[in-house]
Design an enzyme around this catalytic site. Sequence first.
Site, PDB file in Angstrom:
ATOM      1  CE  LYS A  19       7.288  15.631   1.916  1.00 58.81           C
ATOM      2  NZ  LYS A  19       7.603  16.270   0.636  1.00 58.81           N
ATOM      3  NE  ARG A  43       7.387   9.065  -2.808  1.00 61.66           N
ATOM      4  CZ  ARG A  43       7.814   9.200  -1.555  1.00 61.66           C
ATOM      5  NH1 ARG A  43       7.465  10.285  -0.846  1.00 61.66           N
ATOM      6  NH2 ARG A  43       8.594   8.292  -1.001  1.00 61.66           N
TER       7      ARG A  43
END
Length: 278
Positions: A215, A250
């Site tokens: 991210k 994840r």
Amino acid sequence: MTIGGRQFRWGERTYVMGIVNCTPDSFAGDGIGYDVAAAVRLAVRMREEGADIIDVGGESTRPGYEPVPADEELRRVLPVVRVLAKELDVPISIDTIKAVVARAALEAGASLVNDVSGLKADPDMARLLAEYGVPAVVMHNQRGRAFTDVVADVLTGWEESFRLAETASVCRDALIVDPGFNFGWRPEHALEMLRRLAELRQRAGRPLLIGTSRKSVIGLVLGGLPVEERLEGTAATVALAVAQGADIVRVHDVKEMARVARMADAIVRGWQAPQEAP
């Protein structure tokens, strides 16, 4: 919880969800597009590297993403789900906010729905879960919402999802929660979320999935690193998420993050050396 015929025992270890992006515009640079064979090879490799669930998605959720019609999303994901449901011995998850896509994927062999809208985007999604009796990941998405407090905002979002599920006769026990790391948060708030995961999990009373992999906040903290150089930063977030009680991580880099999770589990949950053969 049973997912696709497999038992998931929350609290015993951290499970790993591998990401297969059947999109041309993934933020992580791993979008496969329409190459079914490449998607299948990736998923098979992830299973070999330690993935417990494979999450297949056909619509990017990156900031500023362009929504795609349901028929296009189906064109991207259905061939992959069909093959993986036959080839792999782990559950297949469908990452979608559209009930029509989820239905087709469940018919093709998926056994988990991963909805980044938390059942809010499509009024038919909760009813679909009730009809098929499958579990779902409900994410809190902060995009477009006023900020009050990290924990309070996430809990409010989850409660809205719980109400939608209950109205459709979906048991709360069938839900996994996701706080939506980096979905509409300022970087400092995303980091605070990770710091307070244990509080979030305890107050929700449900198993918790977290997706920090590659991210942008990781690149920002590390001085503007591009996506392809965020492996170590992702590893730090995964280890700390495990320490805070995350049940599922994840990730894109399954081999490396499965090792991180196993090591963090050994520290947090306890570990015993194998018995030597007599």
